[in-house]
Design a protein around this motif. Structure first.
Motif, PDB file in Angstrom:
ATOM      1  N   TYR A   1       0.812  -1.218   0.000  1.00 31.81           N
ATOM      2  CA  TYR A   1       0.000   0.000   0.000  1.00 31.81           C
ATOM      3  C   TYR A   1       0.848   1.273   0.000  1.00 31.81           C
ATOM      4  O   TYR A   1       0.305   2.376   0.029  1.00 31.81           O
ATOM      5  CB  TYR A   1      -0.930   0.010   1.215  1.00 31.81           C
ATOM      6  CG  TYR A   1      -1.978  -1.089   1.175  1.00 31.81           C
ATOM      7  CD1 TYR A   1      -3.201  -0.885   0.554  1.00 31.81           C
ATOM      8  CD2 TYR A   1      -1.709  -2.338   1.731  1.00 31.81           C
ATOM      9  CE1 TYR A   1      -4.157  -1.890   0.506  1.00 31.81           C
ATOM     10  CE2 TYR A   1      -2.662  -3.352   1.686  1.00 31.81           C
ATOM     11  CZ  TYR A   1      -3.877  -3.119   1.074  1.00 31.81           C
ATOM     12  OH  TYR A   1      -4.814  -4.135   1.021  1.00 31.81           O
ATOM     13  N   ASP A   2       2.158   1.134  -0.007  1.00 31.15           N
ATOM     14  CA  ASP A   2       3.033   2.308  -0.070  1.00 31.15           C
ATOM     15  C   ASP A   2       4.314   1.940  -0.801  1.00 31.15           C
ATOM     16  O   ASP A   2       4.623   0.757  -1.010  1.00 31.15           O
ATOM     17  CB  ASP A   2       3.342   2.855   1.326  1.00 31.15           C
ATOM     18  CG  ASP A   2       3.910   1.798   2.262  1.00 31.15           C
ATOM     19  OD1 ASP A   2       4.906   1.138   1.887  1.00 31.15           O
ATOM     20  OD2 ASP A   2       3.355   1.620   3.363  1.00 31.15           O
ATOM     21  N   MET A   3       5.084   2.951  -1.183  1.00 35.11           N
ATOM     22  CA  MET A   3       6.269   2.709  -2.001  1.00 35.11           C
ATOM     23  C   MET A   3       7.356   1.935  -1.265  1.00 35.11           C
ATOM     24  O   MET A   3       7.985   1.046  -1.856  1.00 35.11           O
ATOM     25  CB  MET A   3       6.814   4.048  -2.520  1.00 35.11           C
ATOM     26  CG  MET A   3       7.893   3.884  -3.580  1.00 35.11           C
ATOM     27  SD  MET A   3       7.390   2.856  -5.011  1.00 35.11           S
ATOM     28  CE  MET A   3       6.067   3.870  -5.672  1.00 35.11           C
TER      29      MET A   3
ATOM     30  N   ASN B   1      11.352   3.256 -13.673  1.00 30.07           N
ATOM     31  CA  ASN B   1      11.484   4.512 -14.405  1.00 30.07           C
ATOM     32  C   ASN B   1      10.334   5.468 -14.071  1.00 30.07           C
ATOM     33  O   ASN B   1       9.410   5.115 -13.334  1.00 30.07           O
ATOM     34  CB  ASN B   1      11.584   4.262 -15.912  1.00 30.07           C
ATOM     35  CG  ASN B   1      10.348   3.566 -16.476  1.00 30.07           C
ATOM     36  OD1 ASN B   1       9.217   3.863 -16.089  1.00 30.07           O
ATOM     37  ND2 ASN B   1      10.560   2.649 -17.426  1.00 30.07           N
ATOM     38  N   GLN B   2      10.379   6.667 -14.635  1.00 31.98           N
ATOM     39  CA  GLN B   2       9.396   7.704 -14.301  1.00 31.98           C
ATOM     40  C   GLN B   2       7.986   7.308 -14.718  1.00 31.98           C
ATOM     41  O   GLN B   2       7.018   7.559 -13.994  1.00 31.98           O
ATOM     42  CB  GLN B   2       9.792   9.034 -14.950  1.00 31.98           C
ATOM     43  CG  GLN B   2      11.035   9.679 -14.355  1.00 31.98           C
ATOM     44  CD  GLN B   2      11.329  11.040 -14.958  1.00 31.98           C
ATOM     45  OE1 GLN B   2      10.803  11.387 -16.019  1.00 31.98           O
ATOM     46  NE2 GLN B   2      12.173  11.819 -14.296  1.00 31.98           N
ATOM     47  N   GLN B   3       7.847   6.710 -15.889  1.00 34.90           N
ATOM     48  CA  GLN B   3       6.530   6.294 -16.359  1.00 34.90           C
ATOM     49  C   GLN B   3       5.945   5.225 -15.453  1.00 34.90           C
ATOM     50  O   GLN B   3       4.754   5.266 -15.107  1.00 34.90           O
ATOM     51  CB  GLN B   3       6.631   5.781 -17.801  1.00 34.90           C
ATOM     52  CG  GLN B   3       5.289   5.437 -18.424  1.00 34.90           C
ATOM     53  CD  GLN B   3       5.427   4.985 -19.874  1.00 34.90           C
ATOM     54  OE1 GLN B   3       6.534   4.819 -20.375  1.00 34.90           O
ATOM     55  NE2 GLN B   3       4.309   4.792 -20.539  1.00 34.90           N
ATOM     56  N   GLN B   4       6.761   4.258 -15.056  1.00 32.68           N
ATOM     57  CA  GLN B   4       6.301   3.217 -14.139  1.00 32.68           C
ATOM     58  C   GLN B   4       5.954   3.802 -12.770  1.00 32.68           C
ATOM     59  O   GLN B   4       4.965   3.413 -12.146  1.00 32.68           O
ATOM     60  CB  GLN B   4       7.381   2.140 -13.998  1.00 32.68           C
ATOM     61  CG  GLN B   4       7.629   1.357 -15.276  1.00 32.68           C
ATOM     62  CD  GLN B   4       8.900   0.535 -15.219  1.00 32.68           C
ATOM     63  OE1 GLN B   4       9.783   0.778 -14.392  1.00 32.68           O
ATOM     64  NE2 GLN B   4       9.011  -0.451 -16.107  1.00 32.68           N
ATOM     65  N   GLN B   5       6.765   4.748 -12.317  1.00 33.12           N
ATOM     66  CA  GLN B   5       6.519   5.389 -11.024  1.00 33.12           C
ATOM     67  C   GLN B   5       5.175   6.114 -11.027  1.00 33.12           C
ATOM     68  O   GLN B   5       4.418   6.043 -10.045  1.00 33.12           O
ATOM     69  CB  GLN B   5       7.637   6.389 -10.718  1.00 33.12           C
ATOM     70  CG  GLN B   5       7.569   7.021  -9.328  1.00 33.12           C
ATOM     71  CD  GLN B   5       7.915   6.044  -8.235  1.00 33.12           C
ATOM     72  OE1 GLN B   5       9.001   5.476  -8.209  1.00 33.12           O
ATOM     73  NE2 GLN B   5       7.000   5.826  -7.312  1.00 33.12           N
ATOM     74  N   ALA B   6       4.851   6.799 -12.111  1.00 33.59           N
ATOM     75  CA  ALA B   6       3.574   7.502 -12.199  1.00 33.59           C
ATOM     76  C   ALA B   6       2.410   6.521 -12.159  1.00 33.59           C
ATOM     77  O   ALA B   6       1.381   6.779 -11.513  1.00 33.59           O
ATOM     78  CB  ALA B   6       3.535   8.336 -13.480  1.00 33.59           C
TER      79      ALA B   6
END
Length: 286
Positions: free
Chosen positions: A35-37, A77-82
């Motif tokens: 539920y969190d990074m 990556n940034q796209q995956q992170q979003a």
């Protein structure tokens, strides 16, 4: 996903390496909810450290290889992170990407009468997916005793899943996906409950075609999409004329046209002497 995660167990005759093994030696958890990074990164670390270079993240609602994120290694990556940030608050399911050996769809029906429930096994279908995990067809037999025996552990586990669904107030058709897989060190495990589909699944529909088969035949009910269905049928009939498939027949199970317009998605039932030859034909057609 939260419901199915509680029953996403692995059965293995020998010790297999899994990132979320739990405390039981013969019944292990395949994936884990986060539920969190920090929890997600920890789960990914456990997965990669266990020898699985690829991993998958699924949101609360996803099916048939869609609406999920497949990654490799520890870097995001940034796209995956979003993608992850948008879905993390509701909960995500992290699981290793494994080498699948064979797959099955377990078809149940739940009937509620007052406060009691009855779980009935309708049948078992072989499950044929593409490399992305998306459904392409169901394998059926007139006599599925071999399949019932082969997937016995998953069937018994599936009954428990259905009992839990009935306790939650659900009644109707249930399809549960299971598969055998190979671990990085060569061990073999069975994922007893990869997906719970509280609906009329494609495998359940395929079972309705069993009466077209003889006792010795195997059928593969497959979907054809991406081009005009009539074009696919022409190619299929040409392929059936090859000597390699002389023992295979086909029955068209959907219309080529609707309201005088060609359709772009249809279905056919391939009928042959064994699973290997109908699967090989399906692969060539797809």
């Amino acid at each position: 996903r939260l419901f199915s995660a509680a029953y996403d167990h692995v059965d293995a005759e020998n010790a297999v390496t899994l990132p979320f093994a739990g405390s039981l030696s013969t019944e292990k958890q395949f994936g884990t909810m986060v539920y969190d990074m920090p929890s997600l990164k920890s789960a990914v670390h456990h997965t990669v450290r266990s020898g699985y270079s690829h991993w998958v993240v699924k949101p609360q609602i996803s099916h048939a290889g869609r609406n999920c994120l497949r990654c490799a290694g520890l870097k995001i990556n940034q796209q995956q992170q979003a993608w992850l940030n948008a879905r993390l608050p509701a909960g995500l399911y992290v699981e290793p990407w494994v080498k699948r050996l064979d797959e099955a769809g377990l078809q149940f029906d739940i009937a509620l009468t007052g406060r009691s429930s009855t779980v009935k096994l309708i049948g078992v279908t072989g499950l044929k997916n593409d490399t992305r995990g998306q459904y392409t067809g169901s394998i059926i037999r007139r006599n599925d005793e071999d399949m019932l025996s082969q997937w016995g552990a998953a069937i018994e586990h599936g009954r428990q899943v259905c009992e839990a669904a009935a306790h939650a107030g659900y009644s109707g058709p249930v399809g549960i996906d299971a598969f055998r897989f190979q671990t990085p060190e060569g061990g073999i495990g069975t994922r007893l409950c990869g997906d719970v589909n509280a609906r009329m699944t494609m495998g359940r529909l395929a079972l309705a075609l069993r009466h077209y088969l003889s006792v010795s035949e195997t059928g593969l009910w497959m979907l054809a999409a991406g081009q005009q269905f009539s074009t696919f049928l022409k190619r299929m009939r040409k392929t059936l004329g090859q000597s390699a498939f002389r023992d295979v027949g086909a029955m068209v199970s959907s219309p080529e046209n609707l309201s005088n317009r060609p359709v772009f998605c249809g279905s056919v039932l391939l009928i042959g002497p064994n699973t290997q030859i109908v699967s090989r034909l399906a692969d060539e057609l797809l």
